[in-house]
Design a protein around this motif. Structure first.
Motif, PDB file in Angstrom:
ATOM      1  N   GLU A 162       0.846  -1.199   0.000  1.00 27.69           N
ATOM      2  CA  GLU A 162       0.000   0.000   0.000  1.00 27.69           C
ATOM      3  C   GLU A 162       0.868   1.230   0.000  1.00 27.69           C
ATOM      4  N   LYS A 163       0.339   2.270  -0.648  1.00 26.47           N
ATOM      5  CA  LYS A 163       1.095   3.517  -0.665  1.00 26.47           C
ATOM      6  C   LYS A 163       0.690   4.351   0.538  1.00 26.47           C
ATOM      7  N   VAL A 164       1.668   4.917   1.200  1.00 24.99           N
ATOM      8  CA  VAL A 164       1.348   5.762   2.354  1.00 24.99           C
ATOM      9  C   VAL A 164       2.267   6.980   2.317  1.00 24.99           C
ATOM     10  N   THR A 165       1.748   8.099   2.763  1.00 29.80           N
ATOM     11  CA  THR A 165       2.522   9.350   2.743  1.00 29.80           C
ATOM     12  C   THR A 165       2.862   9.726   4.172  1.00 29.80           C
ATOM     13  N   LEU A 166       4.139   9.731   4.491  1.00 26.15           N
ATOM     14  CA  LEU A 166       4.550  10.122   5.843  1.00 26.15           C
ATOM     15  C   LEU A 166       5.012  11.563   5.813  1.00 26.15           C
ATOM     16  N   LYS A 167       4.579  12.316   6.811  1.00 29.03           N
ATOM     17  CA  LYS A 167       4.942  13.732   6.875  1.00 29.03           C
ATOM     18  C   LYS A 167       5.879  13.960   8.043  1.00 29.03           C
ATOM     19  N   ARG A 168       6.745  14.925   7.872  1.00 31.29           N
ATOM     20  CA  ARG A 168       7.633  15.280   8.983  1.00 31.29           C
ATOM     21  C   ARG A 168       7.654  16.786   9.074  1.00 31.29           C
ATOM     22  N   ILE A 169       7.401  17.305  10.252  1.00 29.44           N
ATOM     23  CA  ILE A 169       7.349  18.761  10.433  1.00 29.44           C
ATOM     24  C   ILE A 169       8.766  19.277  10.610  1.00 29.44           C
ATOM     25  N   HIS A 170       9.101  20.299   9.836  1.00 28.24           N
ATOM     26  CA  HIS A 170      10.446  20.866   9.943  1.00 28.24           C
ATOM     27  C   HIS A 170      10.487  22.162  10.689  1.00 28.24           C
TER      28      HIS A 170
END
Lengths: 527, 257
Positions: A300-308
C-alpha cells in the motif's frame, strides 16, 4: 556611504545568520509584505533585498534638501546622528530579538498549561545528559485567562473504570504529595498545594449499581483505597444526604480530594525554567513539513509527513519566527484540534487514516460558587450525584463550588466564556437541593466558565505519536481530567519521545490510531 | 478555584511564617537572624554560579534522603517479630516512646533497643508518643499496622502534614486519643479527614501555625466530631485577633496579576 556599508559589510553572511531574526522576510526569499517592522515607524531600506539587520539606522535622505537657510540645523542633526552611531549611542547594528523565540529548538511544545509544562519537566528530567535537549514552550496567553488549568475545580480521584486512568491518577497523586521533592528549586519557598484530602463520593442509582461495583473492584486491584457504602451507612456518615434513589455509593478514602491548580502551574513553571526550558509568548500559525511517499510491506502507498518548522507569531504584531524543530508536542488543550488541522491531520478522504481528524473540541462548562449557611460540614467530600451534578466545599466559610455537565443537546456555545446563570437555576440547583435538602436555601456568589478539551470520540485523552505525521506527539483531549492526570501523562509522553515506547504506564489504548480503528477506550460514568 | 490568584496570595503569609526556604524544613519553627544573613550570602552566590547552585541542590537532596532513610519500612523485623514489635522499634529508633498493653512506657535508652522488646511479639501496642519525631507519610506505614492503638501523640512532628492525616482512617476502630499540637504542616484541610475516627474522644489541635482560622476551625471540628473533646486555640484569644485576620479571610479583594 553608510548605506553602502550596511549593504555589503553587514550582509547575511556575517551578522545576519548569527542574529537569527526575521523581520518579515524568510530564508526562501519570500517577502511577507513590509510587515517586518516592530512598529518603529521606519520602513526598510530596500524591500527586495533580504536584510537581517535592523533598519537603515540614521537616515540621510529624508532630511530634506540642503537649503542654505537651515545649514546650522543640518549640522546639528548630522552631529546627532554621528553621535548615535559611535559607541555609547542609541543605534546599534545588532537587533533586539528578545521577544522572539530561538531559531532552533529540539522540541517545541505547543501550549503552556499544566500538561505542556509537565511534558517539558519530564523531558528535562529524563534526558540522558543534562542540557541535551532544547525545549521550547509556546504559550499564546501568558495570563492564562482562558486556560482550562486555572479555571478548573481542581479535583483528583482514582475512581475510574479504565485501569490506565487509575494508574495515571495514582502516579499523579504521588507526584503531588512529594511535589517539593520533584519541583524543588534552590532558595525558592516550598509549594503549598492546599490539598484537601476529603475524597470523592459517587452515588449510583439502581441501574448504575452493578457498574459501580465492577469499577470499585478494578480500582481496588490497581491499588486505590475505595470503599462501597450502602444507603444506611451513607445516612449514618453523612446525615445531610438524602439517600432516596441511591442504591450504592463509592467513597475514596485516601489520595483523593482537590487542590489549587494555579499553584501547581506556577511550581512547574518555576522548576521548568530553572531546568533551562525556554518560554515563548506567541501563537503557532503554521507548520512547514515535508512528505515522504512510501510503500508498506503489503504494497500500500502511504505518505509520511515530517514537520520541519513551526511558525510562531508574536502577539499584536505581524512578526513571526520560524523555529526549526525535531519534534512537536500538541498540548494545546481545548485548541488541540486546531493545531492538528494546521499540521494537516485530517486532510484526506473520510474513512482513511489521512482523513481521520483529531476529535478534540472545546466544550464550555460552568462552575458556580454559592454560600449556604446550613450546608454540609467540614467532612463533606466532593459529592457526585447520579444526575451529573456535583459539588464540594470551598474554604471554611460554608461556601460550595459545583456544577453539572450538560447533555449533548444543551451544550453551550464555546465561542466565549460567558456564564449562563439560568443553567444553574434550571439544571443544577434542583438536583443539588434534592440530594442535599440544606441546599434549598443558598445564594450564588460567583460563577465562571472554563473549557473542557473534549474528546468527542470516547472522552479520554490522546497520548503518543501520530501514525502519519511522524514527529507530532499528542497530549490532549482529556475531557475534564487533564489536571489530575497531567504529571503522569507528561512522563508517559516523555518516555515515548525518548525511548520510543511507554515504560511505566502503558497507555496504548490512548494512542491516536484508535480513532481510525474505531476502538473506543470509554469510561463508564464520568462527570 | 474561586479566585486562583487570590489563593496564591493567601499562601504567601503562611510561607513566610512557616518555612523560610526548603532547607528550613526541619527547623520550621524558628529561623534565627544570623542564619538568615548566612543564607543571603549563599543565595547571592547560588544565583551567580552554577557550581554553588549544584552543591546546594545536592545538600538539599541529602537532607531529604536522611528523612527518607529514617522512615524506611521495617519489613524484616515485621516478618520475624510481628507488626507490634516492628512499629515499636520504629518509634523507639526515631526517639519516641511506646507503651505496650499492661506494661510501662518504654523509652529509648542510649544503648539501642532493649532486649525485652523482642519478647513482646503478641502484645499489642496501646499508646505511642511520637513527639518531635521525623515521621513522614512513608513512616506512617509502620504505625498504621498497630491495629489496637488507642492513644497517639504526634506533637511538633515537622513532617506530618495533611496527607498523613488522610491515612489515619485505618486506625478508626481503636484510636481514642490523638494529639497534633504544634505540627507546622497541618492545616484545616487535613483536619477535615479526621471524621473517620468515630471512636475518638480526645483531640488536641492547639498551636497549629498553618491553620488559617483557629477559632472557626475548632468550631467546625467540634461539629464534625460530636463525641469528642477538642482542645484547641483559646477562643477568646482568637476573637481578639478577629479584626486583624479579616483581610486574609475575605476572598473578594481583587488581586493584581
Amino acid at each position: 556611504m553608510l548605506r553602502g556599508a550596511l549593504r555589503f559589510g553587514l550582509g547575511p553572511g556575517l551578522l545576519g545568520r548569527r542574529l537569527g531574526t526575521h523581520r518579515g522576510g524568510s530564508t526562501l526569499g519570500k517577502a511577507e509584505g513590509s510587515g517586518g517592522c516592530r512598529g518603529s515607524g521606519v520602513s526598510p531600506v530596500s524591500s527586495h533585498v533580504t536584510f537581517r539587520t535592523r533598519g537603515p539606522g540614521p537616515r540621510w535622505e529624508d532630511s530634506g534638501s540642503l537649503g542654505a537657510g537651515d545649514w546650522d540645523g543640518k549640522v546639528s542633526e548630522i552631529k546627532k546622528k554621528i553621535q548615535s552611531i559611535l559607541p555609547g549611542g542609541a543605534w546599534s547594528p545588532l537587533c533586539d530579538t528578545s521577544h522572539l523565540p530561538p531559531e532552533h529548538s529540539d522540541v517545541v511544545i505547543v501550549g503552556g498549561g499544566v500538561v505542556g509544562l509537565s511534558v517539558a519537566y519530564w523531558l528535562k528530567r529524563l534526558e540522558k545528559q543534562q542540557g541535551a535537549i532544547r525545549v521550547l514552550v509556546v504559550e499564546r496567553d501568558h495570563t492564562y485567562s482562558q486556560a482550562s488549568t486555572v479555571l478548573s475545580v481542581g479535583g483528583i480521584r482514582q475512581q475510574f473504570s479504565l485501569p490506565e486512568n487509575i494508574q495515571l491518577s495514582l502516579f499523579s497523586v504521588e507526584f503531588l504529595r512529594n511535589i517539593n521533592e520533584y519541583l524543588a528549586v534552590v532558595d525558592d519557598p516550598p509549594l503549598d498545594l492546599q490539598f484537601n484530602p476529603s475524597g470523592y463520593l459517587f452515588l449510583a442509582s439502581e441501574e448504575g449499581a452493578t457498574i459501580m461495583e465492577n469499577n470499585v473492584k478494578v480500582q481496588r486491584q490497581e491499588g486505590a483505597k475505595v470503599c462501597l457504602m450502602s444507603p444506611e451507612q451513607l445516612r449514618k456518615k453523612f446525615p445531610w444526604i438524602n439517600t432516596e434513589g441511591v442504591a450504592l455509593a463509592s467513597y475514596g478514602l485516601e489520595n483523593e480530594g482537590w487542590f489549587d491548580p494555579w499553584c501547581l502551574l506556577q511550581g512547574l513553571r518555576r522548576k521548568v525554567q530553572s531546568m533551562g526550558v525556554l518560554f515563548c509568548h506567541g501563537e503557532v500559525t503554521r507548520f512547514v513539513s515535508s512528505s515522504n511517499h512510501m510503500e508498506t510491506a503489503s504494497g500500500e502507498k502511504v505518505t509520511l509527513k515530517r514537520i520541519h518548522e513551526v511558525h510562531v507569531k508574536v502577539d499584536h504584531s505581524q512578526e513571526y519566527q520560524p523555529v526549526e524543530c525535531a519534534i512537536v508536542v500538541n498540548a494545546a488543550g481545548a485548541w488541540s484540534g486546531r493545531i492538528a488541522e494546521l499540521a494537516g491531520i485530517g486532510k484526506g478522504p473520510p474513512g482513511t487514516l489521512q482523513g481521520t481528524k483529531l476529535p478534540v473540541e472545546p466544550r464550555k462548562r460552568y462552575v458556580y460558587l454559592w454560600h449556604c449557611p446550613q450546608g454540609p460540614g467540614l467532612e463533606a467530600p466532593l459529592v457526585a450525584d447520579p444526575s451529573g451534578a456535583y459539588f464540594r466545599r470551598e474554604g471554611l466559610g460554608n461556601n460550595y463550588l459545583g456544577g453539572c455537565s450538560p447533555s449533548e443537546e444543551e451544550e453551550p456555545d464555546p465561542g466565549n466564556l460567558e456564564v449562563d446563570h439560568d443553567f444553574f437555576q434550571e439544571k443544577v440547583w434542583p438536583h443539588l437541593a434534592w440530594r442535599v435538602p440544606a441546599f434549598e436555601a443558598l445564594k450564588v456568589r460567583r460563577a465562571w466558565a472554563g473549557y473542557y478539551d473534549y474528546n468527542t470520540f470516547d472522552q479520554n485523552g490522546v497520548v503518543g505519536p501520530h501514525p502519519l505525521v511522524v514527529n507530532m506527539y499528542f497530549a490532549a483531549g482529556f475531557s475534564g481530567h487533564g489536571l489530575q492526570q497531567a504529571p503522569a501523562v507528561g512522563r508517559a509522553v516523555a518516555e515515548v519521545m525518548l525511548e520510543g515506547r511507554f515504560q511505566t504506564i502503558n497507555l496504548s489504548p490512548f494512542l491516536f490510531s484508535r480513532f481510525y480503528l474505531g476502538e473506543k477506550a470509554q469510561e463508564r460514568c464520568i462527570i | 478555584m474561586a479566585a486562583p490568584r487570590a489563593s496564591l496570595r493567601l499562601v504567601a503569609p503562611v510561607w513566610n511564617g512557616g518555612t523560610s526556604g526548603i532547607r528550613g524544613l526541619s527547623r520550621a519553627v524558628d529561623p534565627e537572624g544570623s542564619q538568615r544573613k548566612g543564607r543571603a550570602l549563599l543565595q547571592f552566590l547560588a544565583d551567580r554560579f552554577y557550581d554553588v547552585e549544584a552543591v546546594r541542590g545536592y545538600l538539599l537532596q541529602k537532607q531529604v534522603l536522611k528523612v527518607l532513610q529514617k522512615n524506611r519500612s521495617f519489613t524484616y523485623i515485621k516478618e520475624r517479630y510481628g507488626p507490634y514489635v516492628a512499629g515499636a522499634s520504629f518509634i523507639l529508633k526515631q526517639g519516641g516512646a511506646v507503651k505496650f498493653q499492661d506494661k510501662e512506657w518504654m523509652r529509648p535508652n542510649g544503648r539501642g533497643l532493649s532486649g525485652e522488646l523482642w519478647k513482646l511479639r503478641e502484645v499489642p501496642v496501646e499508646a505511642v508518643d511520637a513527639s518531635g519525631c521525623a515521621i513522614n507519610y512513608q513512616g506512617l506505614d509502620n504505625l498504621l499496622a498497630l491495629r489496637e492503638l488507642q492513644s497517639l501523640s504526634l506533637r511538633c512532628c515537622p513532617h506530618v502534614d495533611d496527607w498523613c492525616l488522610g491515612r489515619l482512617h485505618q486506625l478508626a476502630d481503636s484510636l481514642r486519643e490523638l494529639s497534633l499540637a504544634g505540627c507546622p504542616r497541618i492545616s484545616e484541610r487535613g483536619l477535615a479527614c479526621l471524621h473517620h475516627l468515630r471512636n475518638l474522644r480526645r483531640l488536641d489541635i492547639s498551636d497549629l501555625p498553618a491553620v488559617s482560622n483557629p477559632g472557626l476551625t475548632q468550631i467546625l471540628v467540634e461539629e464534625m466530631l460530636p463525641d469528642c473533646e477538642v482542645l484547641g486555640a483559646d477562643r477568646a484569644q482568637s476573637l481578639k485577633l478577629g479584626p486583624e485576620e479579616q483581610p486574609r479571610d475575605t476572598a473578594s479583594s481583587p488581586i493584581p496579576a
